[in-house]
Design a protein around this motif. Sequence first.
Motif, mmCIF file in Angstrom:
data_model
loop_
_atom_site.group_PDB
_atom_site.id
_atom_site.type_symbol
_atom_site.label_atom_id
_atom_site.label_comp_id
_atom_site.label_asym_id
_atom_site.label_seq_id
_atom_site.Cartn_x
_atom_site.Cartn_y
_atom_site.Cartn_z
ATOM 1 N N HIS A 166 0.868 -1.177 0.000
ATOM 2 C CA HIS A 166 0.000 0.000 0.000
ATOM 3 C C HIS A 166 0.904 1.226 0.000
ATOM 4 C CE1 HIS A 166 -3.917 -1.996 1.110
ATOM 5 N NE2 HIS A 166 -3.056 -2.937 1.476
ATOM 6 N N PHE A 167 0.468 2.268 -0.697
ATOM 7 C CA PHE A 167 1.299 3.478 -0.725
ATOM 8 C C PHE A 167 0.435 4.716 -0.866
ATOM 9 C CE2 PHE A 167 3.676 6.771 -3.056
ATOM 10 C CZ PHE A 167 4.645 7.032 -2.100
ATOM 11 N N SER A 168 0.803 5.739 -0.079
ATOM 12 C CA SER A 168 0.163 7.050 -0.154
ATOM 13 C C SER A 168 1.254 8.103 -0.056
ATOM 14 C CB SER A 168 -0.839 7.225 0.989
ATOM 15 O OG SER A 168 -1.249 8.568 1.102
ATOM 16 N N TYR A 169 1.218 9.092 -0.925
ATOM 17 C CA TYR A 169 2.223 10.148 -0.903
ATOM 18 C C TYR A 169 2.140 10.984 0.371
ATOM 19 C CZ TYR A 169 3.199 9.160 -5.807
ATOM 20 O OH TYR A 169 3.566 8.541 -6.976
ATOM 21 N N THR A 170 0.937 11.094 0.925
ATOM 22 C CA THR A 170 0.757 11.887 2.144
ATOM 23 C C THR A 170 0.836 11.043 3.399
ATOM 24 O OG1 THR A 170 -1.659 11.610 2.092
ATOM 25 C CG2 THR A 170 -0.738 13.487 0.891
ATOM 26 N N GLY A 171 0.802 9.698 3.243
ATOM 27 C CA GLY A 171 0.795 8.815 4.394
ATOM 28 C C GLY A 171 -0.588 8.549 4.944
ATOM 29 N N GLU A 172 -1.599 9.185 4.374
ATOM 30 C CA GLU A 172 -2.964 9.001 4.841
ATOM 31 C C GLU A 172 -3.696 7.992 3.957
ATOM 32 O OE1 GLU A 172 -5.030 12.660 5.260
ATOM 33 O OE2 GLU A 172 -3.416 13.642 6.387
ATOM 34 N N GLU A 173 -4.517 7.170 4.603
ATOM 35 C CA GLU A 173 -5.192 6.088 3.893
ATOM 36 C C GLU A 173 -6.114 6.613 2.800
ATOM 37 O OE1 GLU A 173 -8.064 2.228 4.928
ATOM 38 O OE2 GLU A 173 -7.159 3.426 6.531
ATOM 39 N N LYS A 174 -6.766 7.740 3.032
ATOM 40 C CA LYS A 174 -7.708 8.274 2.040
ATOM 41 C C LYS A 174 -7.012 8.712 0.758
ATOM 42 C CE LYS A 174 -7.669 12.961 4.042
ATOM 43 N NZ LYS A 174 -7.111 13.660 2.877
ATOM 44 N N ASP A 175 -5.682 8.923 0.803
ATOM 45 C CA ASP A 175 -4.933 9.367 -0.374
ATOM 46 C C ASP A 175 -4.137 8.241 -1.023
ATOM 47 O OD1 ASP A 175 -5.800 11.995 0.017
ATOM 48 O OD2 ASP A 175 -4.187 12.388 1.453
ATOM 49 N N GLU A 176 -4.457 7.000 -0.688
ATOM 50 C CA GLU A 176 -3.692 5.866 -1.230
ATOM 51 C C GLU A 176 -3.771 5.815 -2.758
ATOM 52 O OE1 GLU A 176 -3.381 2.198 1.972
ATOM 53 O OE2 GLU A 176 -4.592 1.977 0.161
ATOM 54 N N VAL A 177 -2.608 5.511 -3.369
ATOM 55 C CA VAL A 177 -2.566 5.324 -4.823
ATOM 56 C C VAL A 177 -2.315 3.868 -5.197
ATOM 57 C CG1 VAL A 177 -1.865 7.686 -5.316
ATOM 58 C CG2 VAL A 177 -0.117 5.971 -4.846
ATOM 59 N N LEU A 178 -1.839 3.075 -4.252
ATOM 60 C CA LEU A 178 -1.685 1.624 -4.450
ATOM 61 C C LEU A 178 -2.418 0.907 -3.324
ATOM 62 C CD1 LEU A 178 2.106 1.260 -5.428
ATOM 63 C CD2 LEU A 178 0.127 1.351 -6.942
ATOM 64 N N HIS A 179 -3.189 -0.124 -3.697
ATOM 65 C CA HIS A 179 -4.042 -0.800 -2.715
ATOM 66 C C HIS A 179 -3.742 -2.311 -2.698
ATOM 67 C CE1 HIS A 179 -6.249 2.991 -3.069
ATOM 68 N NE2 HIS A 179 -6.373 2.750 -4.365
ATOM 69 N N GLY A 180 -2.778 -2.700 -1.881
ATOM 70 C CA GLY A 180 -2.503 -4.125 -1.694
ATOM 71 C C GLY A 180 -1.968 -4.827 -2.931
ATOM 72 N N ILE A 181 -0.862 -4.327 -3.482
ATOM 73 C CA ILE A 181 -0.264 -4.921 -4.680
ATOM 74 C C ILE A 181 0.564 -6.144 -4.301
ATOM 75 C CG2 ILE A 181 1.326 -4.543 -6.602
ATOM 76 C CD1 ILE A 181 -1.247 -2.991 -6.881
ATOM 77 N N ASP A 182 0.279 -7.269 -4.937
ATOM 78 C CA ASP A 182 1.077 -8.495 -4.804
ATOM 79 C C ASP A 182 1.638 -8.839 -6.175
ATOM 80 O OD1 ASP A 182 0.709 -9.365 -1.983
ATOM 81 O OD2 ASP A 182 -1.412 -9.441 -2.566
ATOM 82 N N LEU A 183 2.957 -8.893 -6.258
ATOM 83 C CA LEU A 183 3.593 -9.111 -7.558
ATOM 84 C C LEU A 183 4.938 -9.802 -7.358
ATOM 85 C CD1 LEU A 183 3.767 -8.618 -10.628
ATOM 86 C CD2 LEU A 183 4.698 -6.351 -10.115
ATOM 87 N N THR A 184 5.156 -10.849 -8.128
ATOM 88 C CA THR A 184 6.429 -11.570 -8.071
ATOM 89 C C THR A 184 7.099 -11.527 -9.434
ATOM 90 O OG1 THR A 184 5.619 -13.068 -6.348
ATOM 91 C CG2 THR A 184 7.549 -13.778 -7.603
ATOM 92 N N MET A 185 8.361 -11.119 -9.464
ATOM 93 C CA MET A 185 9.153 -11.083 -10.696
ATOM 94 C C MET A 185 10.378 -11.970 -10.494
ATOM 95 S SD MET A 185 8.930 -7.007 -11.601
ATOM 96 C CE MET A 185 8.878 -6.443 -9.897
ATOM 97 N N PRO A 186 10.336 -13.200 -10.974
ATOM 98 C CA PRO A 186 11.476 -14.109 -10.798
ATOM 99 C C PRO A 186 12.747 -13.552 -11.441
ATOM 100 C CG PRO A 186 9.518 -15.286 -11.533
ATOM 101 C CD PRO A 186 9.221 -13.833 -11.684
ATOM 102 N N ALA A 187 13.879 -13.964 -10.920
ATOM 103 C CA ALA A 187 15.160 -13.523 -11.478
ATOM 104 C C ALA A 187 15.246 -13.942 -12.938
ATOM 105 C CB ALA A 187 16.307 -14.123 -10.678
ATOM 106 N N GLY A 188 15.669 -13.012 -13.787
ATOM 107 C CA GLY A 188 15.818 -13.298 -15.207
ATOM 108 C C GLY A 188 14.530 -13.234 -15.994
ATOM 109 N N SER A 189 13.429 -12.822 -15.369
ATOM 110 C CA SER A 189 12.138 -12.782 -16.060
ATOM 111 C C SER A 189 11.877 -11.403 -16.659
ATOM 112 C CB SER A 189 11.004 -13.140 -15.102
ATOM 113 O OG SER A 189 10.878 -12.160 -14.087
ATOM 114 N N PHE A 190 10.912 -11.360 -17.564
ATOM 115 C CA PHE A 190 10.496 -10.132 -18.237
ATOM 116 C C PHE A 190 9.048 -9.861 -17.833
ATOM 117 C CE2 PHE A 190 9.500 -8.296 -22.757
ATOM 118 C CZ PHE A 190 9.106 -7.103 -22.183
ATOM 119 N N THR A 191 8.874 -8.803 -17.012
ATOM 120 C CA THR A 191 7.542 -8.428 -16.529
ATOM 121 C C THR A 191 7.185 -7.062 -17.077
ATOM 122 O OG1 THR A 191 7.913 -9.658 -14.481
ATOM 123 C CG2 THR A 191 6.103 -8.074 -14.492
ATOM 124 N N ALA A 192 5.941 -6.921 -17.531
ATOM 125 C CA ALA A 192 5.471 -5.649 -18.073
ATOM 126 C C ALA A 192 4.307 -5.122 -17.247
ATOM 127 C CB ALA A 192 5.048 -5.820 -19.525
#
Length: 418
Positions: A166-192
Amino acid sequence: MTLTMIISGKSFTQYDESNAHMNSTIVEYIEGIEVIKAFGRAGTSYEKYAKAILDYKKFVVKWLSSTWITMKMTFALFPSTLLGTLPVGLYLTMHGQLIISQLVLAVMLSMSMVTSFAKIEVFSENLREMQYNIESIQDFLTMKELPEPSVYANINSYDVKLENVHFSYTGEEKDEVLHGIDLTMPAGSFTALVGPSGGGKSTVARLISRFWDVTSGGITIGGVNIREMPLSQLSEMISFVTQDNFLFRCSIMENIRLGNSAASDEEVREAARKACCQEFIEKLPQGYDTPAGEAGKRLSGGEKQRIAIARMILKNAPIIILDEATAFTDPENENKIQKSIEELTKGKTLLVIAHRLSTITDADKIVVLKNGCIEGAGTQEELLQNCQLYQRMWQAHVGARHWAVGSQKEGEDSCLAL
């Protein structure tokens, strides 16, 4: 003089604010003159520019007028020190309480006080100006630095993983720009990363580089949280090429060498050749030794972007993040640069933020972001079957390409008919 300082001090903050507003308006007008002329707004913009200067002038005149009487009284009374010192000094000398040398010293001191007292007013104004400037940048002076350990972490692989980020530029929940991102990029992989503008693609990339810290959740490289490794170690592992690239005030050679300070001149030139920079650099007045300040005015956005790609090639980091790295590159060189990037990124962990979907069809994983959430993830074929948003994006992309080709053919047919 004290009264003058009190009257003057009440308006000093307003003076600094008025001065700052005038300066910012002047800079805005000069830097934006091309846009102003292009949209025919020269008259309106000049009025704003002139008004800021006239308002500042009126305020300064009014401010100085408010202290005119007390200031004149001050300077009128300053010489009176001699009128008091001289007769009293003569009286004391005549009664044997002072000697001639002491009387002369007293007279000299009384006369020199005029200049010293005048400097007090100037010094007090300087102190107030310093106070205003410090208060205006206080937030930056007290801003906390990102915490980091002093010892390098032991990294055995270069897989990247985001867990419930989760991420917010202001630190406040109401201003969140990312909401629970889960992402895995294995070594040597190409992710877009793809998706509508404002979906959080560039934010994800910058969080991996730790330009900011996540509000909650975690990002790991090789199983180690990026907060547990020094920023210098993290920067060594990641190459980041954005659309908006900056040239520093040094030569083109040194700008490219930022990728690897230990690189030789020949290694810099080789990286420039791979990034298709050689041709336009050699046309500059001093070639690779041309100051970037001068060259920056001559280079297009695509040429600056190729210099950034040359930095990345020279750095040869195990993790590469590309934010539409060839967005401003002309078609003639785009294919060459794409091949150079493909060669460079073999065996590396690659994250590409793409706007042209045709450039990422071979990605091991395509992640679709919308409004800070993952709408879908998978290969090109999987997303075309399971993700409606990606289907619409792909159809729009293919339709735009067909439209461009169709328009060109229609134009050619019209020419032939003529």
